[in-house]
Scaffold this active site. Structure first.
Site, PDB file in Angstrom:
ATOM      1  N   ASP A   1       0.865  -1.176   0.000  1.00 24.13           N
ATOM      2  CA  ASP A   1       0.000   0.000   0.000  1.00 24.13           C
ATOM      3  C   ASP A   1       0.905   1.232   0.000  1.00 24.13           C
ATOM      4  O   ASP A   1       2.125   1.099  -0.090  1.00 24.13           O
ATOM      5  CB  ASP A   1      -0.937  -0.016   1.223  1.00 24.13           C
TER       6      ASP A   1
ATOM      7  N   HIS B   1      -2.830   3.407  -4.603  1.00 22.49           N
ATOM      8  CA  HIS B   1      -2.168   3.054  -3.328  1.00 22.49           C
ATOM      9  C   HIS B   1      -0.731   2.613  -3.588  1.00 22.49           C
ATOM     10  O   HIS B   1      -0.270   1.591  -3.070  1.00 22.49           O
ATOM     11  CB  HIS B   1      -2.959   1.950  -2.614  1.00 22.49           C
TER      12      HIS B   1
ATOM     13  N   GLU C   1      -9.850   2.867  -5.001  1.00 19.50           N
ATOM     14  CA  GLU C   1      -9.506   4.258  -4.688  1.00 19.50           C
ATOM     15  C   GLU C   1      -8.417   4.829  -5.588  1.00 19.50           C
ATOM     16  O   GLU C   1      -7.496   5.495  -5.122  1.00 19.50           O
ATOM     17  CB  GLU C   1      -9.086   4.362  -3.205  1.00 19.50           C
TER      18      GLU C   1
END
Ligand SMILES: [Zn+2]
Length: 510
Positions: free
Chosen positions: A174, A240, A304
């Site tokens: 991440d 990410h 995201e």
């Protein structure tokens, strides 16, 4: 009639007269703490199943024995457990079912030992017949935001196996840290695994992080396999990606400089869709995963993703022209397709978070892609409508164990609140789905995101007992679920978790 203290609640339980009781235990227990020292027993159990004969383990006094035996008419992970005064007999069609039955017995013995402070065990005679509702029953642990040791990971794997789960989803990368060694790409762990952390120290060079060695990963995978748990690695792409970009700025749109993030959130820098280097990188990563993880699946993230860099990047614009794409958002669908194909060539199936469904009108979704629905249930419903297999893990329905368990300033956890009762009410295939759609639901899982939780103790406090509630939602058919019964059984499990040295929340459940 009082319930036996088993979580998840079995399909059928019939209590009988008498007790299976004694002081010295058959060797299945290893020691009175039930701390996983059952490897010899498991090896013998697997052998016995291969030889197709029964296995009997006697207690020291030979007064009681535990028997594993072949049975017929059991589902893949189903089992029967017949407890008489002399023996506890587990029947199954193979080692997997036998192992699940053994965990039920382990719970009964542990609860009883906890009651007597380890002096004796006393279990009511009973007949249990059991099988899971869903084939996918999982737990995800974020080891990027906080790096948890391999020992901690193994402890959680053993615990989830006790609660009938069969999938461990390992979130390895991440923005805040890359945890996987990849041959030929040493900077990923040299640079990408470390970040400054001002929360811990005022010193600007206070560094936190870490990564798993190949040896540790193989050990975790083998430990999980012995418990009939599949370990599914996740590499979060193309968003990410701060840790990747810090190590390899050439994979970004602007070229950097980038840093491994020491804050939490969603960041604008993502992998550049316009450079083929990102696929060289993905190929090396997928080869490393293929070498270390026997799992059928690789999770490629996809959540995201922000698109502003792609909008401004000349290489990304060229890529859009090349494939006739009207907007940068469609580049994600294109990347998902490429990555899923690369995995397919390596004999693996891709899993993506539900944002992979977005902007796919033109390019479609890769065939076989499994969608993990986290933003709510709608992504899962849509994926099923489109004929894709689904794993449900909606943050709206009790599956996010990093949320606070109670609305109180004193509780750890972040972003929202999820009570034990909400986790218990989770239904991966709710009645609003058609039978055809529900058949595409593989199951579900709960997730623990570790932003701001830099201690395994606090992580456990947030995970248990909500994980027990989700485990029952995944194993037990809705008509057998009952929150009052669960609350009663939980009392014994709290003692059991204490015995196993697991930190757990004890506050209000609803
Ligand atoms: Zn770009």
């Amino acid at each position: 009639m009082q319930d036996m203290c088993i979580i998840p609640r079995p399909s059928e339980t019939t209590l009988k007269e008498g007790f299976f009781q004694g002081r010295s235990l058959p060797p299945v227990t290893g020691d009175v703490r039930f701390s996983n020292e059952t490897a010899i027993f498991r090896a013998q159990m697997n052998d016995a199943f291969e030889r197709a004969d029964n296995m009997r383990m006697r207690s020291e006094s030979a007064a009681q024995s535990i028997v594993c035996a072949h049975g017929t008419g059991f589902a893949d992970e189903g089992y029967g457990l017949i407890i008489t005064e002399r023996e506890a007999r587990i029947e199954a069609s193979g080692p997997k079912g036998c192992y699940r039955g053994l965990q039920t017995l382990r719970q009964l013995l542990a609860a009883s030992l906890a009651d007597s402070e380890g002096r004796e065990f006393r279990i009511p005679c009973a007949e249990i017949r059991d099988e899971p509702r869903f084939p996918w029953r999982g737990f995800m642990l974020d080891c990027s935001r906080t790096f948890f040791s391999a020992a901690f990971v193994k402890k959680q794997i053993d615990l989830i196996s006790m609660y009938g789960m069969n999938t461990f989803h390992w979130h390895l990368t991440d923005d805040q840290g890359w945890r996987l060694p990849v041959k030929g790409w040493p900077k990923l762990t040299e640079i990408g695994a470390w970040r400054t952390d001002y929360h811990v120290s005022a010193e600007p060079d206070h560094i936190v992080g870490g990564f798993y060695t190949e040896e540790e990963i193989r050990e975790v995978v083998a430990y999980a396999a012995a418990r009939h748990i599949e370990v599914i690695p996740e590499i979060d792409l193309p968003g990410h990606a701060s840790a990747i970009l810090a190590a390899h700025p050439e994979l970004g749109c602007t070229g950097g400089p980038y840093a491994v993030e020491d804050r939490y959130g969603i960041f604008p820098d993502v992998l550049c869709a316009g450079t083929d280097k990102i696929f060289d990188f993905a190929a090396a990563v997928f080869d490393a995963l293929g070498d270390l993880f026997p799992s059928r699946f690789v999770h490629i993230g996809g959540d995201e993703v922000r698109f502003e860099r792609w909008k401004e990047c000349p290489r990304c614009s060229l890529r859009m022209k090349e494939f006739g794409l009207g907007k940068p958002e469609e580049l994600q669908a294109w990347i998902t397709m490429r990555l899923a194909n690369m995995l397919h060539e390596r004999g693996k199936t891709a899993i993506g978070w539900d944002e992979v469904l977005h902007e796919t009108e033109k390019l479609g979704l890769p065939e076989n892609l499994i969608v993990m629905s986290w933003t709510g249930t709608e992504g899962g419903f849509e994926a099923a409508r489109r004929g894709h297999r689904v794993v449900m893990t909606p943050m709206t329905d009790g599956c996010y164990l990093n949320f606070k368990p109670l609305d109180s300033q004193e509780e750890p956890g972040r972003l929202d609140i999820t009570t034990v009762k909400q986790s218990y009410a989770f239904d991966p295939a709710p009645p609003v789905m058609t039978a055809e759609q529900a058949a595409l639901v593989e199951g579900g899982q709960c997730n623990f995101w570790s932003e701001g939780i830099d201690s395994g103790r606090i992580a456990e406090y947030l995970v248990y007992p909500r994980l027990c509630a989700v485990a029952e939602s995944l194993w037990t058919r809705p008509e057998r679920k009952n929150f009052e019964s669960f609350k009663g059984r939980l009392r014994a499990h709290r003692k059991m978790l204490d015995l196993l040295n697991v930190c757990h929340y004890r506050g209000p459940l609803e």
